[in-house]
Design an enzyme around this catalytic site. Structure first.
Site, PDB file in Angstrom:
ATOM      1  N   SER A 138      13.882  -0.498  -3.644  1.00 27.01           N
ATOM      2  CA  SER A 138      13.590   0.567  -4.570  1.00 27.01           C
ATOM      3  C   SER A 138      14.919   0.789  -5.239  1.00 27.01           C
ATOM      4  O   SER A 138      15.509  -0.060  -5.837  1.00 27.01           O
ATOM      5  CB  SER A 138      13.160   1.887  -3.767  1.00 27.01           C
ATOM      6  OG  SER A 138      12.717   2.677  -4.619  1.00 27.01           O
TER       7      SER A 138
ATOM      8  N   HIS B 131      10.323  -1.409  -6.469  1.00 25.65           N
ATOM      9  CA  HIS B 131       9.729  -0.341  -7.443  1.00 25.65           C
ATOM     10  C   HIS B 131      10.159  -0.392  -8.629  1.00 25.65           C
ATOM     11  O   HIS B 131      11.554  -0.281  -8.835  1.00 25.65           O
ATOM     12  CB  HIS B 131       9.949   0.979  -6.555  1.00 25.65           C
ATOM     13  CG  HIS B 131       9.414   1.069  -5.259  1.00 25.65           C
ATOM     14  ND1 HIS B 131       9.865   2.093  -4.094  1.00 25.65           N
ATOM     15  CD2 HIS B 131       8.126   0.480  -4.594  1.00 25.65           C
ATOM     16  CE1 HIS B 131       9.039   1.867  -3.111  1.00 25.65           C
ATOM     17  NE2 HIS B 131       8.140   0.899  -3.270  1.00 25.65           N
TER      18      HIS B 131
ATOM     19  N   ASP C  28       8.872   4.135   1.951  1.00 21.10           N
ATOM     20  CA  ASP C  28       8.049   3.035   1.406  1.00 21.10           C
ATOM     21  C   ASP C  28       8.555   1.862   2.594  1.00 21.10           C
ATOM     22  O   ASP C  28       9.804   1.750   2.314  1.00 21.10           O
ATOM     23  CB  ASP C  28       8.072   2.500   0.208  1.00 21.10           C
ATOM     24  CG  ASP C  28       6.795   1.392   0.021  1.00 21.10           C
ATOM     25  OD1 ASP C  28       6.049   1.320   0.846  1.00 21.10           O
ATOM     26  OD2 ASP C  28       6.627   0.930  -0.828  1.00 21.10           O
TER      27      ASP C  28
END
Lengths: 190, 277
Positions: free
Chosen positions: A11, A38, A131
């Protein structure tokens, strides 16, 4: 253990981390790699072609129903989840966000674990949300290998920390050591 | 090679759902089905997919819940703003040459994209001569679409999408706010025909000038994609327009030769006339 595929999730700070790992892999590297990074849904795929130019192995945006090929890196398109099918092809979906993210790392990891079981390597890199933690745990439950970027060396340490807290991780490594691990895993498969 | 037990259970469950209720998910991409079934399994207190199969056969309400789980209801207004920009630039001039326009929006779910297209056509002066058939197999989603009532909190995102798509008006003119709900304007609804149609099991719906089916085919395996693409080809007039999702293509259908690519990135195609162009 003979591993057959690698999945990576990243991310915040991930573009640099992915570039560092993928560009360090040699041209003979044959394990397929699927990556969720992401990104804003409005991001185009220009950065993927940049990573491709810097790398000896092929790097591309994942197409739906595409077969996972040796020595190729597949990156989830912005705003689509990426999943692995039992016949080792890739699927895309616009299902609801998971962990506020689409693509979500957990979605990729869990589907890949169902297919590759103990022959899968999962890697959680830099990021500032959790996540990937459940996905990595699932990979471990199936007997796969769990790798996490050392939180202190990550641009954002929260995501690696969450992954370490969620499961018994096999390797916690600084960014520059991750490609070397991939190469030694790959040599065992030859 | 022994098959994974869950995989066998999933096949049997989908078979049960089809034989008992006629809804056919057997040719959907499996990873996506498995994910949704495992989510339901975790929620419903049963131990295995086999137990769910038994419940599906004997409990109509549970089957209805599962049907909602398996259908794709994620959508938003002006999703992929660039797509609507491309429609204004490349497709509207073609539609303007027709005295009436018939559009089929297949897999319309809760209707956001149908209303988006209605707004665009109204702004382009085309809506009055348009009939839009908006279809889905999910009756509950279709009822919601027909009502045209959405949560007010979503309107902020929809407004931003609309502006990026080249919209020229105040987006708030297209709905009335009532407490926390946004009710779509009646003038947008009047030429939309909402109808039940299942892409997997039903045949040609009508002859139309344009088909919009975005982010539905990605859930199908390649055989089913090909079958549905043939259905679309047979439903389009010569020169008709096919709009797919930005990650979808004609490649499993063997029909690519029958279309001209109007917009490569936005996946907009034009069916060729018998002579070629």
């Amino acid at each position: 253990m003979i591993y057959r595929a690698i999945v990576i999730g990243a991310s915040a700070g991930g573009l640099h981390a992915i570039k560092t790992i993928v560009s360090a892999l040699p041209s003979g590297f044959r394990l397929p790699i699927a990556i969720v990074q992401h990104l804003s849904p409005l991001t185009d795929n220009y950065w993927i072609s940049m990573v491709d130019k810097l790398s000896a192995i092929a790097v591309k945006e994942a197409d739906e129903k595409e077969k996972l090929e040796a020595g190729t890196v597949y990156i989830a398109p912005a705003n689509y989840h990426l999943l692995v099918e039992r016949d080792e092809t890739l699927s895309l979906s616009i299902d609801p966000k998971v962990n506020y993210a689409r693509p979500a790392i957990d979605t990729l990891f869990e589907s890949a674990a169902d297919v590759f079981r103990q022959q899968l390597v999962g890697v959680v890199l830099t990021g500032s949300n959790s996540d990937g933690a459940l996905g990595l745990r699932r990979i471990k439950e199936c007997g796969g290998l769990a790798v996490v970027q050392e939180p202190g060396t990550a641009e954002a340490g929260y995501m690696p920390e969450a992954a370490i807290a969620a499961t018994q991780v096999d390797y916690i490594l600084p960014l520059e050591k991750i490609a070397s691990l991939f190469i030694s895993i790959h040599q065992q498969t030859l | 090679m022994t098959k994974d037990t869950t995989e066998i259970e999933i096949h049997l469950l989908l078979e049960a759902l089809y034989r008992k209720y006629g809804y056919d998910f057997r040719q959907y991409s499996e990873a996506h089905i498995r994910r949704r079934l495992m989510n339901r399994l975790a929620l419903c207190g049963l131990q295995t997919i086999s137990e769910m199969q038994s419940r599906v056969l004997h409990d109509r309400e549970f089957a209805a819940v599962l049907l909602q789980d398996l259908s794709i209801t994620v959508t938003e207004m002006f999703r992929d703003a660039e797509f609507y920009r491309a429609i204004r630039q490349s497709v509207v001039p073609i539609l303007k040459t027709y005295s009436f326009v018939k559009i089929w929006h297949a897999g319309c779910s809760t209707g956001q994209e149908a209303y988006s297209m209605a707004i665009l056509l109204q702004e382009e002066g085309l809506y009055e001569r348009t009939t839009m058939y908006a279809t889905d197999f999910n009756q509950r989603a279709l009822d919601q679409a027909r009502e045209g009532i959405y949560a007010n909190e979503q309107m902020k995102e929809y407004t931003a999408n609309y502006q990026r798509s080249g919209g020229r008006e105040a987006f708030s003119d297209y709905y009335t706010s009532n407490y926390n709900m946004a009710i779509m304007e009646a003038s947008l609804k009047k030429n939309i025909v909402w109808a039940h149609h299942n892409l997997v099991t039903d045949s040609v719906f009508a002859e139309v000038h344009m088909i919009m089916c975005r982010n539905v085919l990605i859930y199908f395996n390649s055989d089913l994609q090909s079958k549905v693409q043939h259905l679309f080809r047979d439903s389009l007039t010569h020169g008709g327009i096919l709009c797919l999702g930005s990650k979808e293509s004609l490649r499993f259908s063997g029909l690519a030769e029958e279309y001209i690519e109007l917009d490569k990135v936005q996946k907009i195609f034009k069916k060729k006339y018998p002579g070629g162009e």
